[in-house]
Design a protein around this motif. Structure first.
Motif, PDB file in Angstrom:
ATOM      1  N   ASP A 476     -20.690 -39.400  31.538  1.00  0.00           N
ATOM      2  CA  ASP A 476     -21.655 -40.364  31.026  1.00  0.00           C
ATOM      3  C   ASP A 476     -23.062 -40.005  31.494  1.00  0.00           C
ATOM      4  OD1 ASP A 476     -19.448 -41.648  30.032  1.00  0.00           O
ATOM      5  OD2 ASP A 476     -19.340 -43.109  31.665  1.00  0.00           O
ATOM      6  N   SER A 477     -24.039 -40.408  30.662  1.00  0.00           N
ATOM      7  CA  SER A 477     -25.450 -40.244  31.027  1.00  0.00           C
ATOM      8  C   SER A 477     -25.948 -41.509  31.705  1.00  0.00           C
ATOM      9  CB  SER A 477     -26.287 -39.950  29.780  1.00  0.00           C
ATOM     10  OG  SER A 477     -25.865 -38.768  29.146  1.00  0.00           O
ATOM     11  N   ILE A 478     -26.963 -41.353  32.536  1.00  0.00           N
ATOM     12  CA  ILE A 478     -27.573 -42.495  33.199  1.00  0.00           C
ATOM     13  C   ILE A 478     -29.067 -42.506  32.883  1.00  0.00           C
ATOM     14  CG2 ILE A 478     -25.873 -42.524  35.063  1.00  0.00           C
ATOM     15  CD1 ILE A 478     -27.982 -41.238  36.876  1.00  0.00           C
ATOM     16  N   ALA A 479     -29.635 -43.708  32.785  1.00  0.00           N
ATOM     17  CA  ALA A 479     -31.066 -43.883  32.536  1.00  0.00           C
ATOM     18  C   ALA A 479     -31.679 -44.592  33.732  1.00  0.00           C
ATOM     19  CB  ALA A 479     -31.296 -44.687  31.265  1.00  0.00           C
ATOM     20  N   VAL A 480     -32.695 -43.984  34.305  1.00  0.00           N
ATOM     21  CA  VAL A 480     -33.370 -44.515  35.492  1.00  0.00           C
ATOM     22  C   VAL A 480     -34.837 -44.730  35.151  1.00  0.00           C
ATOM     23  CG1 VAL A 480     -33.837 -44.172  37.936  1.00  0.00           C
ATOM     24  CG2 VAL A 480     -31.781 -43.186  36.923  1.00  0.00           C
ATOM     25  N   SER A 481     -35.319 -45.956  35.343  1.00  0.00           N
ATOM     26  CA  SER A 481     -36.743 -46.229  35.120  1.00  0.00           C
ATOM     27  C   SER A 481     -37.549 -45.738  36.319  1.00  0.00           C
ATOM     28  CB  SER A 481     -36.967 -47.726  34.904  1.00  0.00           C
ATOM     29  OG  SER A 481     -36.583 -48.449  36.061  1.00  0.00           O
ATOM     30  N   ILE A 482     -38.714 -45.217  36.033  1.00  0.00           N
ATOM     31  CA  ILE A 482     -39.557 -44.637  37.064  1.00  0.00           C
ATOM     32  C   ILE A 482     -40.999 -45.039  36.776  1.00  0.00           C
ATOM     33  CG2 ILE A 482     -39.834 -42.451  35.836  1.00  0.00           C
ATOM     34  CD1 ILE A 482     -39.758 -41.026  38.511  1.00  0.00           C
ATOM     35  N   THR A 483     -41.768 -45.323  37.807  1.00  0.00           N
ATOM     36  CA  THR A 483     -43.149 -45.764  37.628  1.00  0.00           C
ATOM     37  C   THR A 483     -44.086 -44.575  37.509  1.00  0.00           C
ATOM     38  OG1 THR A 483     -43.492 -45.892  40.011  1.00  0.00           O
ATOM     39  CG2 THR A 483     -42.719 -47.887  38.913  1.00  0.00           C
ATOM     40  N   VAL A 484     -45.145 -44.784  36.749  1.00  0.00           N
ATOM     41  CA  VAL A 484     -46.137 -43.723  36.568  1.00  0.00           C
ATOM     42  C   VAL A 484     -46.885 -43.443  37.865  1.00  0.00           C
ATOM     43  CG1 VAL A 484     -48.227 -43.098  35.311  1.00  0.00           C
ATOM     44  CG2 VAL A 484     -46.371 -44.225  34.126  1.00  0.00           C
ATOM     45  N   ASP A 485     -47.081 -44.478  38.677  1.00  0.00           N
ATOM     46  CA  ASP A 485     -47.790 -44.277  39.949  1.00  0.00           C
ATOM     47  C   ASP A 485     -47.107 -43.220  40.807  1.00  0.00           C
ATOM     48  OD1 ASP A 485     -49.444 -46.238  39.084  1.00  0.00           O
ATOM     49  OD2 ASP A 485     -48.549 -47.836  40.277  1.00  0.00           O
ATOM     50  N   SER A 486     -45.789 -43.243  40.842  1.00  0.00           N
ATOM     51  CA  SER A 486     -45.052 -42.241  41.625  1.00  0.00           C
ATOM     52  C   SER A 486     -45.055 -40.893  40.925  1.00  0.00           C
ATOM     53  CB  SER A 486     -43.614 -42.704  41.841  1.00  0.00           C
ATOM     54  OG  SER A 486     -43.560 -43.928  42.520  1.00  0.00           O
ATOM     55  N   ALA A 516     -42.666 -46.707  30.947  1.00  0.00           N
ATOM     56  CA  ALA A 516     -43.211 -47.783  30.127  1.00  0.00           C
ATOM     57  C   ALA A 516     -44.147 -47.209  29.065  1.00  0.00           C
ATOM     58  CB  ALA A 516     -43.949 -48.798  30.999  1.00  0.00           C
ATOM     59  N   GLU A 517     -44.066 -47.763  27.855  1.00  0.00           N
ATOM     60  CA  GLU A 517     -44.860 -47.243  26.751  1.00  0.00           C
ATOM     61  C   GLU A 517     -46.356 -47.333  27.033  1.00  0.00           C
ATOM     62  OE1 GLU A 517     -44.668 -47.880  21.982  1.00  0.00           O
ATOM     63  OE2 GLU A 517     -45.311 -49.602  23.164  1.00  0.00           O
ATOM     64  N   ALA A 518     -46.802 -48.450  27.579  1.00  0.00           N
ATOM     65  CA  ALA A 518     -48.230 -48.611  27.863  1.00  0.00           C
ATOM     66  C   ALA A 518     -48.720 -47.565  28.858  1.00  0.00           C
ATOM     67  CB  ALA A 518     -48.493 -50.019  28.394  1.00  0.00           C
ATOM     68  N   ASP A 519     -47.910 -47.240  29.870  1.00  0.00           N
ATOM     69  CA  ASP A 519     -48.314 -46.234  30.863  1.00  0.00           C
ATOM     70  C   ASP A 519     -48.362 -44.840  30.248  1.00  0.00           C
ATOM     71  OD1 ASP A 519     -48.468 -48.215  32.759  1.00  0.00           O
ATOM     72  OD2 ASP A 519     -46.415 -47.938  33.461  1.00  0.00           O
ATOM     73  N   VAL A 520     -47.415 -44.539  29.363  1.00  0.00           N
ATOM     74  CA  VAL A 520     -47.394 -43.222  28.724  1.00  0.00           C
ATOM     75  C   VAL A 520     -48.637 -43.025  27.870  1.00  0.00           C
ATOM     76  CG1 VAL A 520     -46.175 -41.796  27.035  1.00  0.00           C
ATOM     77  CG2 VAL A 520     -44.889 -43.012  28.791  1.00  0.00           C
ATOM     78  N   CYS A 521     -49.042 -44.058  27.133  1.00  0.00           N
ATOM     79  CA  CYS A 521     -50.238 -43.950  26.301  1.00  0.00           C
ATOM     80  C   CYS A 521     -51.512 -43.869  27.153  1.00  0.00           C
ATOM     81  CB  CYS A 521     -50.320 -45.136  25.352  1.00  0.00           C
ATOM     82  SG  CYS A 521     -48.992 -45.184  24.131  1.00  0.00           S
ATOM     83  N   MET A 544     -39.514 -47.164  27.411  1.00  0.00           N
ATOM     84  CA  MET A 544     -39.051 -48.549  27.430  1.00  0.00           C
ATOM     85  C   MET A 544     -40.237 -49.477  27.198  1.00  0.00           C
ATOM     86  SD  MET A 544     -38.337 -49.093  31.505  1.00  0.00           S
ATOM     87  CE  MET A 544     -39.629 -48.857  32.725  1.00  0.00           C
ATOM     88  N   GLN A 545     -39.947 -50.728  26.900  1.00  0.00           N
ATOM     89  CA  GLN A 545     -40.950 -51.761  26.633  1.00  0.00           C
ATOM     90  C   GLN A 545     -41.832 -51.391  25.453  1.00  0.00           C
ATOM     91  OE1 GLN A 545     -43.115 -52.534  30.253  1.00  0.00           O
ATOM     92  NE2 GLN A 545     -41.289 -53.200  31.379  1.00  0.00           N
ATOM     93  N   ALA A 546     -41.241 -50.755  24.423  1.00  0.00           N
ATOM     94  CA  ALA A 546     -42.002 -50.429  23.225  1.00  0.00           C
ATOM     95  C   ALA A 546     -42.348 -51.709  22.478  1.00  0.00           C
ATOM     96  CB  ALA A 546     -41.195 -49.497  22.325  1.00  0.00           C
ATOM     97  N   GLY A 547     -43.626 -51.861  22.155  1.00  0.00           N
ATOM     98  CA  GLY A 547     -44.079 -53.042  21.452  1.00  0.00           C
ATOM     99  C   GLY A 547     -44.675 -54.113  22.327  1.00  0.00           C
ATOM    100  N   LEU A 548     -44.674 -53.922  23.632  1.00  0.00           N
ATOM    101  CA  LEU A 548     -45.247 -54.934  24.525  1.00  0.00           C
ATOM    102  C   LEU A 548     -46.756 -54.988  24.389  1.00  0.00           C
ATOM    103  CD1 LEU A 548     -44.927 -57.005  26.802  1.00  0.00           C
ATOM    104  CD2 LEU A 548     -44.998 -55.120  28.435  1.00  0.00           C
ATOM    105  N   THR A 549     -47.391 -53.844  24.169  1.00  0.00           N
ATOM    106  CA  THR A 549     -48.838 -53.782  24.009  1.00  0.00           C
ATOM    107  C   THR A 549     -49.179 -53.096  22.689  1.00  0.00           C
ATOM    108  OG1 THR A 549     -48.876 -51.700  25.258  1.00  0.00           O
ATOM    109  CG2 THR A 549     -49.303 -53.740  26.475  1.00  0.00           C
TER     110      THR A 549
END
Length: 634
Positions: A476-486, A516-521, A544-549
């Motif tokens: 199985d694959s795993i998905a881990v969220s990671i912050t842009v700051d790090s 997060a989509e906003a951080d990527v943009c 993740m969080q596509a459409g929040l902003t």
């Protein structure tokens, strides 16, 4: 293989085969010509011996025949009569050269026309081999081969120069197929054929214009679903949607503020539209500046002159301080003297918690704003409700987070994400922390983690706990969220690279890092090298969080993304919200022609899932498929 390389190899092969054929035919010609000349020599020798038999006896043959035998390169000669009696025999011995050692001796029976009963036998060495391998012959062959090779080299060089424009065009075509459309928009002036190069340039230009138009349309669709056209803030639909999503979560609390400004229409009649627009711009700018200081806060234009603010996981005490700052800030605005400065802003504050209805909360906030307006002057009012706010100051938060990190990090959970056929796509890793008996969600503590500068330590511990799960779930694959700051820190990049390389290649292919989509943009240029690093070691990237902003979807073309997950606010009650359905249609269309899979997060009902499937979503996760399951630390 390039065209010039294929042509060069083909022509070189033809020339090489031609040289081989010419060499073989030349050798055969020499051989047959030599045989004919030797046959003439033997005929002359036989004629001389035949005439000698008629006029001389064999005793006189030694006077002249040995010299003739030597001249014709005969090694042995024998003359026999009709009774096979040897009349004369002679053997010639000579010093052999280097090539003579390779000669083969041949026998020949020659006819004597005047003495048909006599037999003349000779043994000779064929000189054809020495002729072929003689130094002049070899030098001529070598000179010819070198000359042909030189001509071939110069011709191939000229051919490459002539086809250089075609090579440039082919190289640009390969780069276009590899996805580098922005960098190769204009072709080289030396490209050939010229018409083909010009056609590609025009098509790329049209494609770029269409892509820009598509991005503008996508942004307009997002703005239609979530943005107020006059102020650029979020609209009422988006605010209600986010508030409803918040209230459905467990153990959620926060504060809603209703900020009421004077009637804009009355101000326009009294002071003019330009003055009112400037006033509205200053007030909106002031509100945006204050709200940006608080992570996860949401500002929206609720009515014509009402603005709403949602402060998740905040207390009434903090909201009271924010309202006081807003009222004080109004006094510093450069407002015309004709506008009453002491009656510009009235704030109603209401606390909320999970389980309440959005309409009830907004009614309470509006009632508090009306109370503040009736009190006169700039001020605020707090709705008297029995909601118990959990107040954690910054000191308590820092102490709690430091304790969590010192104990090895947060608790980890996983939630399954499935495809439309019901099969498991991957397992998303979730994090929780506990404060005594309270279980805190990431939306509550992650803003504080970023505020205190603990993101790198936090992400290291989460990833350190997640990577061993690849052994627990080998398929199985795993998905881990990671912050842009790090992720933007060089030390974290080195640590992440080293830890990933300790895993096998197959395991690295089963890791999805979500941003997060906003951080990527916002940090797209700085994230490109990091994205190349992660994809180079075999990992995958997700959004993740596509459409929040309200952001552009241009990152789809420039980032190596494989998964995009819709924000829960878009998924909630999407079967009854046409604007959210329009947004999903736009995002799915933007991903056409790519390998990106659009998935939904926090799906709760069958109607939501069926609507998402009909809109092109290929997977989802949420309570409809399975609740989060805690993973033991051991």
């Amino acid at each position: 293989m390039r065209l010039t390389a294929r042509l060069s190899i083909f022509i070189s092969l033809l020339v090489f085969l031609t040289m081989i054929i010419v060499l073989i035919t030349s050798m055969l010609s020499i051989y047959f010509v030599g045989e004919n000349r030797m046959e003439k020599h033997w005929r002359a020798l036989a004629s001389t011996v035949d005439q000698a038999l008629s006029h001389q006896s064999s005793e006189y043959y030694n006077d002249w025949l040995p010299a003739l035998i030597y001249a014709t390169d005969v090694r042995h000669l024998t003359i026999s009569d009709a009774q096979n009696n040897v009349i004369y025999t002679h053997s010639s011995e000579r010093r052999t050269g280097f090539w003579d050692r390779f000669h083969s001796l041949s026998e020949a029976d020659l006819e004597l026309p005047l003495h048909p009963n006599y037999d003349l036998k000779i043994v000779y060495a064929s000189p054809i081999l020495s002729t072929i391998f003689s130094i002049p012959t070899l030098l001529s062959i070598l000179t010819t081969a070198v000359f042909i090779s030189l001509i071939l080299f110069l011709w191939i060089r000229w051919l490459k120069q002539q086809f250089n424009g075609l090579l440039l065009l082919e190289e640009r075509s390969w780069r276009i197929l590899a996805g580098e459309r922005e960098e190769v928009a204009a072709g080289n002036i030396h490209e050939w054929p010229v018409n083909t190069s010009g056609a590609i340039d025009r098509l790329l230009s049209d494609l770029k214009n269409l892509s820009e138009e598509r991005l503008r349309v996508d942004k307009l669709i997002r703005a239609f679903a979530a943005q107020d056209s006059q102020t650029g803030l979020n609209n009422r639909l988006f605010f209600d949607n986010q508030l409803a999503t918040q209230l459905e979560e467990n153990n959620v609390h926060g504060v809603v503020m209703m900020i009421r400004l004077p009637e804009l229409e009355l101000l326009t009649e009294a002071h003019g539209k330009e003055v009112v627009d400037d006033l509205l711009y200053m007030l909106v700018n002031m509100l945006s500046t204050f709200i940006m200081r608080h992570p996860a806060a949401l500002l929206a234009r609720y009515f014509s002159n009402d603005f709403s603010v949602m402060l998740p996981h905040r207390s009434l005490k903090e909201a009271d301080a924010i309202a006081s700052q807003l009222v004080n800030a109004v006094g510093t605005l450069p407002i015309l003297p004709s506008i009453k400065r002491d009656s510009l802003i009235h704030i109603g504050i209401c606390a909320y918690h999970s389980g309440q209805l959005p309409d009830q909360i907004m009614d309470n906030a509006e009632q508090a704003a009306r109370t503040a307006e009736l009190q006169g002057g700039n001020g605020w009012s707090i709705y008297d409700s029995p909601v118990q706010n959990v107040v954690r100051g910054s000191v308590r938060w820092r102490t709690l987070l430091e304790q969590v990190l010192s104990r090895g990090g947060p608790d980890i959970y996983y939630k399954p994400a499935v495809n439309i056929n019901g099969k498991l796509n991957h397992r998303e890793i979730l994090v929780r922390i506990h404060d005594e008996k309270d279980e805190l969600q990431p939306a509550e503590f992650m803003p504080l983690v970023q505020q205190f500068g603990l993101t790198e330590r936090f992400d290291r511990q989460v990833i350190g706990k997640s990577l061993p799960l690849l052994d627990l779930w080998p398929n199985d694959s795993i998905a881990v969220s990671i912050t842009v700051d790090s992720l933007l820190k060089h030390s974290f990049q080195i640590w992440l690279r080293d830890n990933l390389l300790e895993r096998t290649k197959e395991q690295r292919k089963r890791i999805i890092f979500e941003l997060a989509e906003a951080d990527v943009c916002q940090y797209s240029d700085r994230l490109r090298p990091v994205a190349r690093l992660l994809t180079a070691v075999g990992c995958r990237l997700g959004i993740m969080q596509a459409g929040l902003t309200v952001v552009s979807t241009s990152y789809i073309k420039i980032m190596p993304i494989e998964v995009i997950k819709l924000h829960p606010g878009l998924v909630r009650n999407i079967d009854r919200r046409s604007e959210n359905q329009l947004f999903v249609d736009s995002l799915v269309s933007a991903c056409e022609g790519t390998n990106i899979a659009v998935m939904a997060a926090s799906v709760r009902t069958h109607l939501e899932w069926e609507t998402l499937r009909s809109r092109g979503v290929v997977g989802g996760q949420g309570d409809f498929f399975g609740s989060p399951i805690r993973i033991p630390t051991s």
